[in-house]
Design an enzyme around this catalytic site. Structure first.
Site, PDB file in Angstrom:
ATOM      1  N   GLU A  49       3.651 -46.655 -56.906  1.00 23.65           N
ATOM      2  CA  GLU A  49       3.084 -45.454 -57.525  1.00 23.65           C
ATOM      3  C   GLU A  49       4.148 -44.884 -58.457  1.00 23.65           C
ATOM      4  OE1 GLU A  49       1.984 -42.614 -54.473  1.00 23.65           O
ATOM      5  OE2 GLU A  49       1.759 -41.029 -55.961  1.00 23.65           O
ATOM      6  N   ASP A  60       4.631 -30.694 -56.352  1.00 24.45           N
ATOM      7  CA  ASP A  60       5.851 -31.363 -55.916  1.00 24.45           C
ATOM      8  C   ASP A  60       6.900 -30.421 -55.350  1.00 24.45           C
ATOM      9  OD1 ASP A  60       5.679 -34.294 -56.374  1.00 24.45           O
ATOM     10  OD2 ASP A  60       5.044 -33.610 -58.356  1.00 24.45           O
ATOM     11  N   TYR A 172      -6.541 -41.074 -51.125  1.00 23.38           N
ATOM     12  CA  TYR A 172      -5.224 -40.499 -50.809  1.00 23.38           C
ATOM     13  C   TYR A 172      -5.435 -39.310 -49.885  1.00 23.38           C
ATOM     14  CZ  TYR A 172      -0.348 -39.091 -51.774  1.00 23.38           C
ATOM     15  OH  TYR A 172       0.994 -38.791 -51.676  1.00 23.38           O
TER      16      TYR A 172
END
Ligand SMILES: O=P(O)(O)OC[C@@H](O)[C@@H](O)c1c[nH]c2ccccc12
Length: 270
Positions: A49, A60, A172
């Protein structure tokens, strides 16, 4: 290589997928190409990825934020990301992870066509809500790039089945709310969300990410029935600290050993 093919091969070997994330351009575009290629060549990574850096990576945590800063300071941009993917010897499927702004700035159609041309097998757009993703999903479908959906422990069963009805590549599953980054332990309630995701997934592989950084965590996630475990910050942290490629590959080898729970059980019984 397509994601479907990869997951089928692994399944026939009773093995889960180790999906590794790195930020493209970290610490520099050239070095990240070399790092990506070494990870692939090491044979411990089943899916790679690659983060296409965006200046405001809201999903993040500090480790990946720092990597994104390093990459942008080193002159990384979307064109260079495609150049890197083009140059990679893609022995494993490549998945892009980015934010919608990057795609929009480049031109949505142009971005997805470039993904197809350079051999990006799947696309994750971290901040694009499912309800807004129709155009991108349609373009991905016509260009044969898997559009990968993210689901979380907060996704309702109704929404989960709606999202998963249109899933491709893999799903995911974010293990816990919050941002990316290594955590001491993976929440126990993940089993419940994982079961629900698998039930709704129509056979599309389910991979779990966020907070996984140790072989035992990989093993427990795969042991719970996930098809893959995703590890990002723990690898990016090592890159940031200037670990040698040998050390990073040893670390991945340990993580990869966690994807064969049956084998691990046999070994530990001896
Ligand atoms: O860093 P972690 O906790 O190991 O989680 C994987 C993650 O890094 C990678 O998949 C990722 C990087 N940036 C993201 C943004 C959103 C969703 C996922 C990601």
């Amino acid at each position: 290589m397509r994601l479907k093919e990869k997951f089928e091969t692994l399944k026939s070997r009773h093995e889960g997928a180790l999906i590794s994330y790195i930020t493209l351009g970290d610490p520099s575009p050239e070095e990240s190409l070399m790092i990506a290629q070494s990870l692939i060549d090491s044979g411990n990574v089943d899916v790679l990825e690659l983060g296409v850096p965006f200046s405001d990576p809201i999903a993040d945590g500090p480790v990946i934020q720092a990597a994104v800063d390093r990459a942008l300071k080193a002159g990384m941009n979307t064109d260079k990301a495609f150049e890197i993917v083009e140059r990679l010897d893609k022995k494993v499927p490549i998945v892009y992870l980015t934010y919608y702004n990057i795609v929009l700035q480049y031109g949505v159609g142009r971005f997805i066509k470039e993904c197809a041309r350079t051999g990006v097998a799947g696309l994750i757009i971290a901040d694009l809500p499912y309800e807004e993703s129709g155009d991108v999903r349609a373009l991905c479908k016509s260009e044969v790039v898997d559009y990968i959906n993210i689901v979380t422990p907060n996704t309702s069963p109704e929404r989960m089945s709606m999202i998963l009805d249109n899933a491709s590549g893999f799903v995911y599953l974010v293990s816990t709310m919050g941002v990316t980054g290594a955590r001491e332990s993976i929440s126990k309630s993940i089993k419940q969300t994982l079961d629900l995701t698998i039930k709704c997934s129509n056979g599309i592989p389910v991979a779990v990410g966020f907070g996984i950084s140790r072989p035992e965590q990989v093993q427990s996630i795969i042991g719970m029935g996930a098809d893959g475990a995703i590890v990002g910050s723990a690898i990016v942290d090592r890159i940031g600290k200037g670990s040698t490629m040998g050390d990073i590959i040893d670390f991945l080898k340990g993580l990869k050993s966690g994807t064969s729970p049956l084998k691990a059980m046999t070994v530990s019984k001896k």
